[in-house]
Each structure stands twice: as C-alpha cells, then as structure tokens.
Motif scaffolding. Structure first.
Motif, PDB file in Angstrom:
ATOM      1  N   GLN A   7       0.795  -1.219   0.000  1.00  0.00           N
ATOM      2  CA  GLN A   7       0.000   0.000   0.000  1.00  0.00           C
ATOM      3  C   GLN A   7       0.831   1.274   0.000  1.00  0.00           C
ATOM      4  OE1 GLN A   7      -3.681  -0.157   2.407  1.00  0.00           O
ATOM      5  NE2 GLN A   7      -3.077  -2.212   3.019  1.00  0.00           N
ATOM      6  N   ASP A   8       2.122   1.162  -0.249  1.00  0.00           N
ATOM      7  CA  ASP A   8       2.936   2.366  -0.417  1.00  0.00           C
ATOM      8  C   ASP A   8       4.097   2.056  -1.362  1.00  0.00           C
ATOM      9  OD1 ASP A   8       5.564   1.858   1.191  1.00  0.00           O
ATOM     10  OD2 ASP A   8       3.995   1.339   2.632  1.00  0.00           O
ATOM     11  N   ALA A  45       7.294   0.101   0.071  1.00  0.00           N
ATOM     12  CA  ALA A  45       7.067  -1.342   0.182  1.00  0.00           C
ATOM     13  C   ALA A  45       7.092  -2.004  -1.188  1.00  0.00           C
ATOM     14  CB  ALA A  45       5.735  -1.613   0.884  1.00  0.00           C
ATOM     15  N   ALA A  46       6.565  -1.313  -2.196  1.00  0.00           N
ATOM     16  CA  ALA A  46       6.587  -1.855  -3.564  1.00  0.00           C
ATOM     17  C   ALA A  46       8.015  -2.000  -4.052  1.00  0.00           C
ATOM     18  CB  ALA A  46       5.790  -0.960  -4.499  1.00  0.00           C
ATOM     19  N   ASP A  47       8.837  -0.980  -3.821  1.00  0.00           N
ATOM     20  CA  ASP A  47      10.229  -1.003  -4.269  1.00  0.00           C
ATOM     21  C   ASP A  47      10.994  -2.142  -3.599  1.00  0.00           C
ATOM     22  OD1 ASP A  47      12.464   0.231  -5.728  1.00  0.00           O
ATOM     23  OD2 ASP A  47      13.222   0.753  -3.746  1.00  0.00           O
ATOM     24  N   LEU A 104       0.253  -1.063 -10.849  1.00  0.00           N
ATOM     25  CA  LEU A 104       0.862   0.026 -10.102  1.00  0.00           C
ATOM     26  C   LEU A 104       0.004   1.284 -10.105  1.00  0.00           C
ATOM     27  CD1 LEU A 104       3.433   1.241  -8.695  1.00  0.00           C
ATOM     28  CD2 LEU A 104       4.280   1.763 -10.999  1.00  0.00           C
ATOM     29  N   ASP A 105      -0.388   1.730  -8.924  1.00  0.00           N
ATOM     30  CA  ASP A 105      -1.048   3.025  -8.777  1.00  0.00           C
ATOM     31  C   ASP A 105       0.026   4.113  -8.747  1.00  0.00           C
ATOM     32  OD1 ASP A 105      -2.957   5.000  -8.273  1.00  0.00           O
ATOM     33  OD2 ASP A 105      -2.845   4.714  -6.114  1.00  0.00           O
ATOM     34  N   LEU A 106      -0.289   5.286  -9.282  1.00  0.00           N
ATOM     35  CA  LEU A 106       0.703   6.360  -9.312  1.00  0.00           C
ATOM     36  C   LEU A 106       0.750   7.153  -8.005  1.00  0.00           C
ATOM     37  CD1 LEU A 106       0.369   7.848 -12.914  1.00  0.00           C
ATOM     38  CD2 LEU A 106       1.985   6.141 -12.067  1.00  0.00           C
ATOM     39  N   GLY A 107      -0.408   7.378  -7.389  1.00  0.00           N
ATOM     40  CA  GLY A 107      -0.467   8.225  -6.207  1.00  0.00           C
ATOM     41  C   GLY A 107      -0.212   7.489  -4.913  1.00  0.00           C
ATOM     42  N   LEU A 108       0.941   6.854  -4.807  1.00  0.00           N
ATOM     43  CA  LEU A 108       1.276   6.083  -3.611  1.00  0.00           C
ATOM     44  C   LEU A 108       1.988   6.955  -2.578  1.00  0.00           C
ATOM     45  CD1 LEU A 108       2.704   2.866  -5.311  1.00  0.00           C
ATOM     46  CD2 LEU A 108       0.472   3.082  -4.199  1.00  0.00           C
ATOM     47  N   PRO A 109       1.777   6.699  -1.280  1.00  0.00           N
ATOM     48  CA  PRO A 109       2.545   7.405  -0.250  1.00  0.00           C
ATOM     49  C   PRO A 109       3.977   6.866  -0.163  1.00  0.00           C
ATOM     50  CG  PRO A 109       1.041   5.821   0.756  1.00  0.00           C
ATOM     51  CD  PRO A 109       0.745   5.815  -0.717  1.00  0.00           C
ATOM     52  N   LYS A 110       4.854   7.651   0.458  1.00  0.00           N
ATOM     53  CA  LYS A 110       6.253   7.310   0.730  1.00  0.00           C
ATOM     54  C   LYS A 110       7.133   7.332  -0.519  1.00  0.00           C
ATOM     55  CE  LYS A 110       5.280   4.626   4.899  1.00  0.00           C
ATOM     56  NZ  LYS A 110       5.532   3.377   5.629  1.00  0.00           N
ATOM     57  N   THR A 133       6.337   7.752  -4.970  1.00  0.00           N
ATOM     58  CA  THR A 133       5.315   7.761  -6.015  1.00  0.00           C
ATOM     59  C   THR A 133       5.449   6.541  -6.926  1.00  0.00           C
ATOM     60  OG1 THR A 133       6.620   8.964  -7.669  1.00  0.00           O
ATOM     61  CG2 THR A 133       5.405  10.275  -6.040  1.00  0.00           C
ATOM     62  N   GLY A 134       4.361   6.222  -7.600  1.00  0.00           N
ATOM     63  CA  GLY A 134       4.402   5.111  -8.538  1.00  0.00           C
ATOM     64  C   GLY A 134       5.388   5.347  -9.662  1.00  0.00           C
ATOM     65  N   ILE A 135       5.499   6.586 -10.107  1.00  0.00           N
ATOM     66  CA  ILE A 135       6.466   6.914 -11.167  1.00  0.00           C
ATOM     67  C   ILE A 135       7.885   6.620 -10.699  1.00  0.00           C
ATOM     68  CG2 ILE A 135       7.528   8.817 -12.442  1.00  0.00           C
ATOM     69  CD1 ILE A 135       4.989   7.910 -13.727  1.00  0.00           C
ATOM     70  N   ASP A 136       8.200   6.987  -9.455  1.00  0.00           N
ATOM     71  CA  ASP A 136       9.551   6.732  -8.935  1.00  0.00           C
ATOM     72  C   ASP A 136       9.812   5.234  -8.774  1.00  0.00           C
ATOM     73  OD1 ASP A 136      10.257   9.376  -8.862  1.00  0.00           O
ATOM     74  OD2 ASP A 136       9.669   9.687  -6.773  1.00  0.00           O
ATOM     75  N   VAL A 137       8.794   4.492  -8.339  1.00  0.00           N
ATOM     76  CA  VAL A 137       8.924   3.033  -8.245  1.00  0.00           C
ATOM     77  C   VAL A 137       9.244   2.457  -9.623  1.00  0.00           C
ATOM     78  CG1 VAL A 137       7.684   0.869  -7.802  1.00  0.00           C
ATOM     79  CG2 VAL A 137       7.400   2.811  -6.241  1.00  0.00           C
ATOM     80  N   LEU A 138       8.528   2.924 -10.621  1.00  0.00           N
ATOM     81  CA  LEU A 138       8.703   2.426 -11.990  1.00  0.00           C
ATOM     82  C   LEU A 138      10.079   2.787 -12.537  1.00  0.00           C
ATOM     83  CD1 LEU A 138       7.489   1.046 -14.448  1.00  0.00           C
ATOM     84  CD2 LEU A 138       6.372   3.211 -15.039  1.00  0.00           C
ATOM     85  N   LYS A 139      10.507   4.023 -12.307  1.00  0.00           N
ATOM     86  CA  LYS A 139      11.817   4.449 -12.799  1.00  0.00           C
ATOM     87  C   LYS A 139      12.939   3.630 -12.167  1.00  0.00           C
ATOM     88  CE  LYS A 139      10.692   9.225 -14.048  1.00  0.00           C
ATOM     89  NZ  LYS A 139      10.887  10.664 -13.712  1.00  0.00           N
TER      90      LYS A 139
END
Length: 217
Positions: A31-32, A35-37, A50-56, A58-64
């Motif tokens: 949920q953040d 944690a996804a990373d 992947l949702d983009l508006g994640l706390p801690k 962002t989804g874009i940063d996780v993807l990058k």
C-alpha cells in the motif's frame, strides 16, 4: 502467475486482489511505494499493477527505479490521473499499459493477459504445445481436443511451465510464482502438483532435472 499490486486505497486494493485471485493470479498487495520497491528487489513477479499516487514513494519513482535496474517486468499503471500528460509520463517512465479508474475487472484481466502474451512473444492468447492447448482467458486445458480438468494450482503450474517452455525452473521459482506471502506451502507441494499433471497430461510432458528443477522441453 505471481503479481505485485501496489494500491493505497484499502477498499479498491482488496477488491482487486480478490478479483485477480479468483482469476488464478497469486497476488501480493502493498500500500505504499517504498514497500513496492522493496518487494520488487526481493521477490520474483511476472506482472505488476501500479497506482501512481502512492505514499512514501510515487508510482512513477517506483517504476523508474525498476527500469534503472534493467528489470523488464510488465507493468500496468492503474490510476485516476487521466490527462494526456499523465499517460505520456507513465509510458515514458517504462509502463507497458495504462488503465484509468474507474475500470472494469474484465478489462483489467484482459490487459494483463495481453501483457503476458506480448512479454512471451506470442501473437495468440492460447498456448499450444504438441497436443495440449492452454487458454489463459477461459482457464481451460485440452488434450487431443478433449477438455482436461485441472485444479487452480495445477493450472497455474502448467501455465508457468508452458510460458517458460525450454527453461529449467527450480522448485523455489515455481513456489514463488504460485504462492503469495499469505500462503503456507507444503514441503512437497510442487512435486504433488507435477505428479497430478503427469497423470492427466502424460508422463513425458514435464521432465525432472535432478537437483535443479523441472522443464517442458
């Protein structure tokens, strides 16, 4: 197929996890973004929603970060951000597909099947191997044109082995694909499922590489 779902909306995330689980996916839900990373660095997945508006984070940063690591995991962005600029940013960051909320679960699962198909280099949704046909959309398997009844775990295992045809998959890799964090895994679960698949589809279908794993040649 093991899938990572990154969605901070509790109600929506629970609904997606339930729906995808009923479609045969093994779903780990975070949920953040942090944690996804971490999950992407430590676990093995076939897909990500992947949702983009994640706390801690962002989804874009996780993807990058995922793409910087040269990880080609298929990623579908699921978001309420519906402007052209948002879609362009997501796709340029490395997303493979983009679905706007609200959405229909049937469309989500169809898009995920398309991602798996394209990632595997297949034009058809069906996977054909000799006299066996597996259809991910209908969760159906046939042998010589006759339907074969498989349990959800047996279907998932066969699907994984056929998607990776020609590659040896270890027991640990197969367990990772079939079981989420919430599942307890029996020590011989994979061997039992392999045994059942051989009984139903032929003893020579799945070859054991002793000490290494299993392969469909």
């Amino acid at each position: 197929m093991r899938l990572l779902l990154a969605e901070d909306d509790t109600l929506l995330g629970d609904g997606i996890r339930t729906g995808l689980s009923q479609e045969g996916y093994t779903v780990d839900w975070v949920q953040d973004g942090l944690a996804a990373d971490i999950a992407l660095k430590t676990e093995t997945y076939e897909l990500m929603v992947l949702d983009l508006g994640l706390p801690k984070m962002t989804g874009i940063d996780v993807l990058k970060k995922l793409r910087v690591r040269k990880d080609d995991l298929p990623v579908l962005i699921l978001t309420a951000r519906d402007t052209v600029d948002d879609r362009v940013e997501g796709l340029d960051a490395g997303a493979d597909d983009y679905l706007i909320k609200p959405f229909d679960l049937d469309e989500l699962t169809a898009r995920l099947r398309a991602l798996i198909r394209r990632h595997g280099g297949r034009a058809s949704s069906e996977i054909i191997h000799q006299n066996i046909v597996l259809d991910p959309a209908s969760h159906a398997v046939s042998l010589d044109g006759q339907p074969v009844e498989l349990s959800p775990r047996e279907f998932a295992l066969l699907h994984m082995l056929l998607e990776k045809k020609g590659k040896v998959l270890s027991r640990a890799r197969l367990e990772e694909s079939m079981y989420s964090w919430e599942n307890d895994i029996g020590s011989n679960a994979i061997e039992v499922h392999i045994h059942h698949l051989r009984k139903k589809l032929g003893q020579k279908l799945i070859r054991t590489i002793r000490g290494v794993g299993y392969i469909i040649d």
